[in-house]
Design an enzyme around this catalytic site. Sequence first.
Site, PDB file in Angstrom:
ATOM      1  N   ALA A  46      25.450 -42.306  22.024  1.00  0.00           N
ATOM      2  CA  ALA A  46      25.593 -43.408  21.076  1.00  0.00           C
ATOM      3  C   ALA A  46      26.954 -44.084  21.169  1.00  0.00           C
ATOM      4  CB  ALA A  46      25.346 -42.909  19.652  1.00  0.00           C
ATOM      5  N   PHE A  47      27.989 -43.324  21.494  1.00  0.00           N
ATOM      6  CA  PHE A  47      29.331 -43.891  21.569  1.00  0.00           C
ATOM      7  C   PHE A  47      29.443 -44.932  22.687  1.00  0.00           C
ATOM      8  CE2 PHE A  47      33.977 -43.788  22.148  1.00  0.00           C
ATOM      9  CZ  PHE A  47      34.386 -43.855  20.823  1.00  0.00           C
ATOM     10  N   GLU A  48      28.614 -44.796  23.712  1.00  0.00           N
ATOM     11  CA  GLU A  48      28.637 -45.725  24.851  1.00  0.00           C
ATOM     12  C   GLU A  48      27.751 -46.956  24.642  1.00  0.00           C
ATOM     13  OE1 GLU A  48      30.304 -42.054  25.722  1.00  0.00           O
ATOM     14  OE2 GLU A  48      28.166 -42.273  25.275  1.00  0.00           O
ATOM     15  N   VAL A  71      22.170 -39.840  16.140  1.00  0.00           N
ATOM     16  CA  VAL A  71      23.335 -39.012  15.850  1.00  0.00           C
ATOM     17  C   VAL A  71      22.959 -38.128  14.668  1.00  0.00           C
ATOM     18  CG1 VAL A  71      25.796 -38.994  15.323  1.00  0.00           C
ATOM     19  CG2 VAL A  71      24.831 -40.916  16.606  1.00  0.00           C
ATOM     20  N   ILE A  72      22.992 -36.811  14.905  1.00  0.00           N
ATOM     21  CA  ILE A  72      22.620 -35.845  13.874  1.00  0.00           C
ATOM     22  C   ILE A  72      23.886 -35.166  13.373  1.00  0.00           C
ATOM     23  CG2 ILE A  72      21.297 -33.753  13.369  1.00  0.00           C
ATOM     24  CD1 ILE A  72      19.383 -34.590  15.670  1.00  0.00           C
ATOM     25  N   THR A  76      31.048 -30.556  12.113  1.00  0.00           N
ATOM     26  CA  THR A  76      32.378 -31.148  12.288  1.00  0.00           C
ATOM     27  C   THR A  76      32.349 -32.629  11.925  1.00  0.00           C
ATOM     28  OG1 THR A  76      32.027 -31.847  14.578  1.00  0.00           O
ATOM     29  CG2 THR A  76      32.768 -29.562  14.230  1.00  0.00           C
ATOM     30  N   HIS A  78      32.718 -34.983  13.906  1.00  0.00           N
ATOM     31  CA  HIS A  78      32.283 -35.743  15.077  1.00  0.00           C
ATOM     32  C   HIS A  78      31.240 -36.798  14.713  1.00  0.00           C
ATOM     33  CE1 HIS A  78      29.994 -36.210  18.941  1.00  0.00           C
ATOM     34  NE2 HIS A  78      31.235 -36.374  19.365  1.00  0.00           N
ATOM     35  N   PHE A 103      21.002 -52.615  15.539  1.00  0.00           N
ATOM     36  CA  PHE A 103      21.384 -51.224  15.350  1.00  0.00           C
ATOM     37  C   PHE A 103      20.134 -50.386  15.116  1.00  0.00           C
ATOM     38  CE2 PHE A 103      22.921 -47.674  12.700  1.00  0.00           C
ATOM     39  CZ  PHE A 103      23.962 -47.209  13.491  1.00  0.00           C
TER      40      PHE A 103
END
Length: 145
Positions: A46-48, A71-72, A76, A78, A103
């Site tokens: 997802a960050f990319e 994103v689960i 942390t 993160h 999105f």
Amino acid sequence: EGLAIAIVAARFNEPIVEQLIEGAMTTWQRLGGLPESIELHHVPGAFELPLACEALAATGSYSAIVALGCVIRGDTAHFDFVAGECARGLMHAGLETGVPVIFGVLTVENEAQAQERADPLRMNKGGEALEAAVEMAILARDSRE
């Protein structure tokens, strides 16, 4: 008619994302979209997604871009960084290029929530993201005419 859509899908949490892709593709067909007018691209996670979406939007070849991922939440922080920066980056990509960037990233507490939302026969969030892309692409096209 006349729309070209790109789907950019994260490989992380791939079984969930594959269901989102299935929902989006099925919705594209249901809406009468031509198979040659939709392209699928993959990125690691997802960050990319934002960089890939912005690069594709900047080509001028697409009416809209759909970002799909999952994103689960874990133990942390993160999750907060990835989900938040992904959302911000995708919004930025659309605003910078003028191409709608949708999105379609699930941000969930657990895998059960992800399964429910991704399943094309249940909540079908992939299909919803594709519908939003078509609606925004038409709005963007009509506002330029």
